[in-house]
Design a protein around this motif. Structure first.
Motif, short mmCIF file in Angstrom:
data_model
loop_
_atom_site.label_atom_id
_atom_site.label_comp_id
_atom_site.label_asym_id
_atom_site.label_seq_id
_atom_site.Cartn_x
_atom_site.Cartn_y
_atom_site.Cartn_z
N VAL A 189 -33.43 -44.32 -51.15
CA VAL A 189 -32.51 -44.89 -50.16
C VAL A 189 -33.21 -45.95 -49.33
CG1 VAL A 189 -31.16 -44.37 -48.09
CG2 VAL A 189 -31.03 -42.84 -50.06
N ASP A 190 -34.42 -45.63 -48.85
CA ASP A 190 -35.15 -46.59 -48.02
C ASP A 190 -35.47 -47.87 -48.79
OD1 ASP A 190 -35.07 -44.76 -45.98
OD2 ASP A 190 -37.08 -43.96 -46.35
N TYR A 222 -21.91 -63.12 -53.64
CA TYR A 222 -20.71 -62.86 -52.84
C TYR A 222 -20.29 -61.42 -53.09
CZ TYR A 222 -16.07 -63.47 -50.82
OH TYR A 222 -14.94 -63.34 -50.03
N ILE A 223 -20.83 -60.51 -52.30
CA ILE A 223 -20.58 -59.08 -52.49
C ILE A 223 -20.67 -58.39 -51.14
CG2 ILE A 223 -23.01 -58.55 -52.96
CD1 ILE A 223 -22.08 -56.48 -54.99
N GLU A 224 -19.87 -57.37 -50.95
CA GLU A 224 -19.87 -56.65 -49.68
C GLU A 224 -21.00 -55.63 -49.65
OE1 GLU A 224 -16.63 -53.19 -50.93
OE2 GLU A 224 -16.07 -54.77 -49.51
N ASP A 225 -21.27 -55.13 -48.46
CA ASP A 225 -22.31 -54.13 -48.30
C ASP A 225 -21.86 -52.83 -48.96
OD1 ASP A 225 -24.72 -53.16 -47.60
OD2 ASP A 225 -24.40 -53.21 -45.44
N ALA A 226 -22.82 -51.99 -49.32
CA ALA A 226 -22.50 -50.76 -50.05
C ALA A 226 -23.17 -49.56 -49.40
CB ALA A 226 -22.94 -50.88 -51.50
N GLN A 227 -22.62 -48.40 -49.67
CA GLN A 227 -23.15 -47.14 -49.15
C GLN A 227 -24.25 -46.65 -50.09
OE1 GLN A 227 -22.56 -45.29 -46.42
NE2 GLN A 227 -23.97 -43.70 -47.08
N VAL A 228 -25.48 -46.58 -49.60
CA VAL A 228 -26.59 -46.12 -50.43
C VAL A 228 -27.01 -44.70 -50.09
CG1 VAL A 228 -27.45 -48.46 -50.83
CG2 VAL A 228 -28.28 -47.16 -48.86
N GLN A 229 -26.49 -44.15 -49.02
CA GLN A 229 -26.76 -42.75 -48.69
C GLN A 229 -25.99 -41.83 -49.63
OE1 GLN A 229 -28.90 -41.76 -46.41
NE2 GLN A 229 -29.28 -43.69 -45.35
N PRO A 230 -26.51 -40.63 -49.93
CA PRO A 230 -25.76 -39.70 -50.78
C PRO A 230 -24.42 -39.34 -50.14
CG PRO A 230 -28.04 -38.98 -50.51
CD PRO A 230 -27.84 -40.11 -49.55
N THR A 231 -23.38 -39.32 -50.95
CA THR A 231 -22.04 -38.98 -50.47
C THR A 231 -21.47 -37.84 -51.31
OG1 THR A 231 -21.01 -40.65 -51.92
CG2 THR A 231 -21.59 -41.33 -49.68
N LEU A 232 -20.57 -37.09 -50.68
CA LEU A 232 -19.99 -35.92 -51.34
C LEU A 232 -18.48 -35.98 -51.20
CD1 LEU A 232 -20.92 -33.29 -52.78
CD2 LEU A 232 -20.77 -32.14 -50.56
N ALA A 233 -17.78 -35.77 -52.31
CA ALA A 233 -16.32 -35.76 -52.32
C ALA A 233 -15.84 -34.44 -52.95
CB ALA A 233 -15.77 -36.95 -53.10
N LEU A 234 -14.75 -33.87 -52.35
CA LEU A 234 -14.21 -32.60 -52.82
C LEU A 234 -12.87 -32.82 -53.52
CD1 LEU A 234 -16.36 -31.66 -50.73
CD2 LEU A 234 -14.84 -29.74 -50.20
N LYS A 235 -12.63 -32.00 -54.54
CA LYS A 235 -11.37 -32.06 -55.27
C LYS A 235 -10.93 -30.64 -55.63
CE LYS A 235 -9.26 -33.84 -59.50
NZ LYS A 235 -9.50 -34.62 -60.76
N MET A 236 -9.69 -30.33 -55.33
CA MET A 236 -9.15 -29.00 -55.64
C MET A 236 -8.64 -28.99 -57.08
SD MET A 236 -9.57 -27.80 -52.54
CE MET A 236 -8.59 -26.32 -52.38
#
Length: 309
Positions: free
Chosen positions: A212-213, A227-241
């Motif tokens: 990440v660093d 020409y690109i937007e900033d991105a999330q580089v931290q770990p992310t978690l998504a839930l699905k039922m």
């Protein structure tokens, strides 16, 4: 002396053959000089990158000299370069178009820096690490095929440089040597969801902090360049039922060469932490729930078939 005079007389009587022999001698001489300089550079330059680029530069220069020599031979005057190029192009374009395209591709690769030795790319449906680029072919150590994930198959692939003009080139390491990866974890209904989320995010953050660093500064360079937007580089978690479990999807950034190993480490550590929760969090598996057991009424007088309600 007589033999020398005879050779001179033969050369005067056969000017075309003489010119062709001289041409071939010059070509052989130039190729010999190229090989000598390549060996000299290979022995005396300690840095592999500088050594490789210097050898390729000598090779390109040698081909250019042979081209000028050929023009001089076929036209009789080096000043007629434009006319000679036109005549030669008209004559050989159809028969040598693939070769010409390959040489043009090598020039394009060299100057535009589409990829270079050491890069991991995918081109023409073949994925691998580039180990050499010459004037006609790109040589790759193949990845995948019958081998799972990002492991070497052991095959060395030579691919025409012309393919850089025929389709997309996927570069895993240019500008941003990281990729996003993800995997799913099935968590059983009734588990402590908050505890499960804490375990997964905590382990991912601890194990991936270096990536990440490092990726933050690299991604900033990409944003400034393209020409690109900033991105999330931290770990992310998504839930699905789902019908059987709560599906936890972990998405994270990782070095492109360590994707398989990193996924193994994360899975192993998360599994151990879940087992240490004393059942508060449980991994799920496919289950079959029986809603009702049918009643069986057996008629003793009829021994052929039971009645099912």
């Amino acid at each position: 002396m007589k033999s020398i005079e005879a050779i001179k007389q033969w050369m005067l009587d056969h000017p075309t053959s003489t010119a062709l022999i001289k041409y071939l001698i010059w070509v052989i001489f130039i190729i010999g000089i190229i090989q000598f300089l390549r060996r000299l550079l290979r022995k005396n330059l300690p840095d592999s990158t500088t050594r490789y680029k210097s050898q390729k530069g000598i090779e390109v220069l040698g081909y250019f000299l042979i081209l000028l020599l050929s023009i001089s031979y076929f036209t009789g005057n080096i000043k007629d370069v434009a006319l000679a190029i036109g005549l030669l192009t008209a004559g050989i374009t159809i028969t040598l178009q693939e070769l010409i395209l390959s040489i043009a591709g090598s020039v394009y690769i060299f100057f535009v820096k589409v990829y270079q030795p050491g890069d991991r790319i995918e081109i023409n449906g073949i994925k691998g690490d580039v180990i050499d680029i010459d004037s006609i072919y790109t040589t790759m150590m193949e990845i995948g095929e019958w081998v799972s994930s990002d492991n070497y198959s052991g095959r060395i692939v030579k691919l025409s440089n012309a393919f850089v003009f025929k389709g997309p080139v996927y570069n895993y390491s240019k500008d941003f040597p990281f990729i996003w990866d993800e995997f799913d974890l099935p968590i059983r209904y009734g588990s402590d969801v908050a505890l499960a989320k804490d375990i997964i995010i905590r382990i991912a953050s601890e194990q991936l902090s270096k990536y990440v660093d490092d990726s933050i500064s690299k991604w900033k360079t990409v944003v400034d360049k393209y020409y690109i937007e900033d991105a999330q580089v931290q770990p992310t978690l998504a839930l699905k039922m789902t019908d059987n479990w709560i599906q936890f999807n972990l998405r994270y950034i990782v070095d492109y060469k360590k994707r398989r190993y990193t996924k193994h480490v994360l899975n192993e550590l998360i599994r151990k932490e879940i087992e240490n929760t004393d059942g508060k969090v449980q991994l799920a598996s496919t289950t079959v729930e029986i809603i009702r057991v049918p009643k069986l009424n057996i008629d003793k007088s009829d021994k052929t078939m039971p009645n099912v309600e």
